[in-house]
Write a protein that holds these residues in place. Structure first.
Motif, PDB file in Angstrom:
ATOM      1  N   ASP A  39      12.786 -24.353  12.732  1.00 22.44           N
ATOM      2  CA  ASP A  39      12.677 -24.841  14.098  1.00 22.44           C
ATOM      3  C   ASP A  39      12.730 -23.705  15.114  1.00 22.44           C
ATOM      4  N   VAL A  40      13.010 -22.488  14.633  1.00 24.46           N
ATOM      5  CA  VAL A  40      12.994 -21.332  15.526  1.00 24.46           C
ATOM      6  C   VAL A  40      12.146 -20.252  14.886  1.00 24.46           C
ATOM      7  N   PRO A  41      11.420 -19.455  15.687  1.00 27.07           N
ATOM      8  CA  PRO A  41      10.591 -18.405  15.107  1.00 27.07           C
ATOM      9  C   PRO A  41      11.462 -17.318  14.505  1.00 27.07           C
ATOM     10  N   PRO A  42      10.984 -16.662  13.452  1.00 27.70           N
ATOM     11  CA  PRO A  42      11.765 -15.597  12.847  1.00 27.70           C
ATOM     12  C   PRO A  42      11.904 -14.434  13.812  1.00 27.70           C
ATOM     13  N   PRO A  43      13.009 -13.661  13.717  1.00 36.71           N
ATOM     14  CA  PRO A  43      13.194 -12.515  14.612  1.00 36.71           C
ATOM     15  C   PRO A  43      12.220 -11.409  14.260  1.00 36.71           C
ATOM     16  N   GLY A  44      12.066 -10.457  15.177  1.00 37.94           N
ATOM     17  CA  GLY A  44      11.230  -9.310  14.864  1.00 37.94           C
ATOM     18  C   GLY A  44      10.070  -9.181  15.829  1.00 37.94           C
ATOM     19  N   PRO A  45       9.168  -8.242  15.572  1.00 41.09           N
ATOM     20  CA  PRO A  45       8.021  -8.002  16.455  1.00 41.09           C
ATOM     21  C   PRO A  45       7.154  -9.249  16.600  1.00 41.09           C
ATOM     22  N   ALA A  46       6.586  -9.419  17.791  1.00 40.89           N
ATOM     23  CA  ALA A  46       5.742 -10.590  18.055  1.00 40.89           C
ATOM     24  C   ALA A  46       4.317 -10.293  17.620  1.00 40.89           C
ATOM     25  N   LEU A  47       4.025 -10.486  16.343  1.00 43.02           N
ATOM     26  CA  LEU A  47       2.665 -10.318  15.851  1.00 43.02           C
ATOM     27  C   LEU A  47       1.852 -11.559  16.181  1.00 43.02           C
ATOM     28  N   SER A  48       0.558 -11.371  16.403  1.00 44.87           N
ATOM     29  CA  SER A  48      -0.317 -12.511  16.632  1.00 44.87           C
ATOM     30  C   SER A  48      -0.527 -13.246  15.305  1.00 44.87           C
ATOM     31  N   PRO A  49      -0.911 -14.541  15.361  1.00 43.41           N
ATOM     32  CA  PRO A  49      -1.163 -15.282  14.117  1.00 43.41           C
ATOM     33  C   PRO A  49      -2.167 -14.574  13.205  1.00 43.41           C
ATOM     34  N   ARG A  50      -3.222 -14.002  13.784  1.00 41.63           N
ATOM     35  CA  ARG A  50      -4.225 -13.328  12.968  1.00 41.63           C
ATOM     36  C   ARG A  50      -3.677 -12.048  12.338  1.00 41.63           C
ATOM     37  N   GLY A  98       5.730  -0.307  13.983  1.00 36.08           N
ATOM     38  CA  GLY A  98       6.150   1.086  13.903  1.00 36.08           C
ATOM     39  C   GLY A  98       5.903   1.674  12.522  1.00 36.08           C
ATOM     40  N   SER A  99       4.790   1.245  11.896  1.00 36.33           N
ATOM     41  CA  SER A  99       4.492   1.673  10.527  1.00 36.33           C
ATOM     42  C   SER A  99       3.293   2.604  10.512  1.00 36.33           C
ATOM     43  N   HIS A 100       3.247   3.452   9.474  1.00 33.81           N
ATOM     44  CA  HIS A 100       2.143   4.407   9.341  1.00 33.81           C
ATOM     45  C   HIS A 100       1.237   4.097   8.155  1.00 33.81           C
ATOM     46  N   THR A 101       1.700   3.238   7.263  1.00 32.57           N
ATOM     47  CA  THR A 101       0.892   2.868   6.102  1.00 32.57           C
ATOM     48  C   THR A 101       0.912   1.360   5.927  1.00 32.57           C
ATOM     49  N   ARG A 102      -0.019   0.866   5.106  1.00 38.86           N
ATOM     50  CA  ARG A 102      -0.076  -0.567   4.819  1.00 38.86           C
ATOM     51  C   ARG A 102       1.229  -1.041   4.172  1.00 38.86           C
ATOM     52  N   LEU A 103       1.735  -0.263   3.237  1.00 37.27           N
ATOM     53  CA  LEU A 103       2.955  -0.646   2.542  1.00 37.27           C
ATOM     54  C   LEU A 103       4.140  -0.700   3.499  1.00 37.27           C
ATOM     55  N   GLU A 104       4.235   0.275   4.397  1.00 37.13           N
ATOM     56  CA  GLU A 104       5.319   0.265   5.375  1.00 37.13           C
ATOM     57  C   GLU A 104       5.222  -0.969   6.274  1.00 37.13           C
ATOM     58  N   ALA A 105       4.008  -1.341   6.646  1.00 37.90           N
ATOM     59  CA  ALA A 105       3.818  -2.507   7.508  1.00 37.90           C
ATOM     60  C   ALA A 105       4.265  -3.781   6.802  1.00 37.90           C
ATOM     61  N   VAL A 106       3.889  -3.927   5.538  1.00 38.21           N
ATOM     62  CA  VAL A 106       4.282  -5.109   4.768  1.00 38.21           C
ATOM     63  C   VAL A 106       5.796  -5.163   4.630  1.00 38.21           C
ATOM     64  N   THR A 107       6.412  -4.030   4.315  1.00 37.67           N
ATOM     65  CA  THR A 107       7.870  -3.976   4.161  1.00 37.67           C
ATOM     66  C   THR A 107       8.567  -4.348   5.459  1.00 37.67           C
ATOM     67  N   ALA A 108       8.079  -3.799   6.580  1.00 38.26           N
ATOM     68  CA  ALA A 108       8.679  -4.097   7.882  1.00 38.26           C
ATOM     69  C   ALA A 108       8.518  -5.572   8.236  1.00 38.26           C
ATOM     70  N   ALA A 109       7.357  -6.150   7.915  1.00 37.18           N
ATOM     71  CA  ALA A 109       7.114  -7.563   8.204  1.00 37.18           C
ATOM     72  C   ALA A 109       8.039  -8.455   7.382  1.00 37.18           C
ATOM     73  N   ARG A 110       8.288  -8.052   6.134  1.00 32.64           N
ATOM     74  CA  ARG A 110       9.204  -8.840   5.297  1.00 32.64           C
ATOM     75  C   ARG A 110      10.632  -8.761   5.839  1.00 32.64           C
ATOM     76  N   ARG A 111      11.040  -7.584   6.268  1.00 33.48           N
ATOM     77  CA  ARG A 111      12.388  -7.437   6.812  1.00 33.48           C
ATOM     78  C   ARG A 111      12.543  -8.264   8.087  1.00 33.48           C
ATOM     79  N   ALA A 112      11.448  -8.423   8.822  1.00 30.96           N
ATOM     80  CA  ALA A 112      11.489  -9.200  10.067  1.00 30.96           C
ATOM     81  C   ALA A 112      11.346 -10.695   9.829  1.00 30.96           C
TER      82      ALA A 112
END
Length: 293
Positions: free
Chosen positions: A224-235, A275-289
């Motif tokens: 019922d509440v959005p997950p915390p972290g950066p506000a990424l667009s749906p796409r 704040g990621s420099h690689t695809r893997l870093e982005a995925v990891t950061a998104a999971r943490r968020a």
């Protein structure tokens, strides 16, 4: 994602709105080779409500049997259909009627009807709009079926036991991530806003499931509440969800119906926000968020 009757109800309302036909009705399959009329707009009696139409009988039954639209301009005197349902049709005063079957994976799932109370030929535009409305309904049902199948896979994890942090658990989470990506991709294909919202809600539950120490079998996950972290667009989340399961930009583009360059642009934007420099870093950061499972 819900039963066929709800989807038929939305389609009936849409057809009534887009064609201006005075009477629009329909129903979903209610057993083998028969449907029940449950949704009506513009009716003046209840004569058709709850009517069971058998395959091959009447106008709707003929549409079911042929798997294509059929119509008549003078129902009581039409020589091309059987007249099993003349009494209820007559009580409603319908003369010019079109019936369009809803066919998903080569199986009839329902029929939509549009009608006039005058013996006039239905305009080509009206017939085309009725067919287009049914095609949208078929697409929504097909997408919902795929979503139900994807979610069902999570109810039957692969055999395995012992240490829950072992190979069986890892395979389980790979399936969760694949289903999450699939749900987000399917949400972009469905026209019904309610079904789309439910698909995205289901994907959100999967995305934040890894915030629960017990994983998919732990405590109920709040959505019922959005997950915390950066506000990424749906796409951006859509693209990352496919990157997370090992898809290339081209593969993600194909699954999402986008151009590879568009996917690349969304990925760059997501990486910058995370704040990621690689695809893997982005995925990891998104999971943490809590944006990805």
């Amino acid at each position: 994602m819900g039963d066929d009757a709800g989807a038929v109800r939305s389609a009936v309302l849409s057809l009534h709105r887009t064609t201006g036909l005075p009477v629009v009705f329909g129903g979903a399959l209610a057993g083998q080779e028969r449907l029940r009329i449950t949704e009506m707009v513009g009716n003046t009696t209840d004569s058709l409500s709850g009517l069971v139409v058998r395959q091959g009988s009447g106008l709707g039954g003929k549409a079911m049997a042929l798997g294509r639209p059929v119509w008549v301009s003078d129902y009581p005197h039409a020589a091309t259909i059987s007249h099993d349902y003349d009494a209820p049709v007559s009580r409603e005063g319908l003369l010019s009627v079109v019936a369009v079957p809803v066919v998903v994976r080569r199986r009839v799932r329902g029929v939509l009807y549009g009608a006039l109370r005058e013996p006039l030929s239905l305009a080509d535009r009206v017939i085309a709009t009725a067919v287009e409305t049914v095609r949208d309904l078929e697409q929504d049902l097909a997408v919902r079926d795929e979503a139900d199948e994807a979610l069902a896979r999570l109810q039957h994890p692969g055999a395995g036991g012992g240490d829950p942090s072992g190979a069986a658990s890892a395979a389980r989470w790979e399936e969760v991530r694949a289903v999450h990506a699939e749900l987000r991709g399917l949400a972009e294909q469905v026209a019904d806003p309610e079904v789309k919202a439910r698909l995205l809600q289901a994907s959100t539950r999967l995305a934040i499931a890894n915030q629960d120490d017990d994983g998919m079998e732990g405590r109920p996950v709040r959505c019922d509440v959005p997950p915390p972290g950066p506000a990424l667009s749906p796409r951006e989340v859509d693209v990352l969800s496919y990157v997370a399961i090992g898809c290339t930009n081209a593969e993600a583009a194909q699954r999402l119906g986008l151009l590879p360059e568009t996917v690349k642009s969304y990925l760059r934007s997501a990486m910058r926000k995370l704040g990621s420099h690689t695809r893997l870093e982005a995925v990891t950061a998104a999971r943490r968020a809590g944006l990805l499972p």
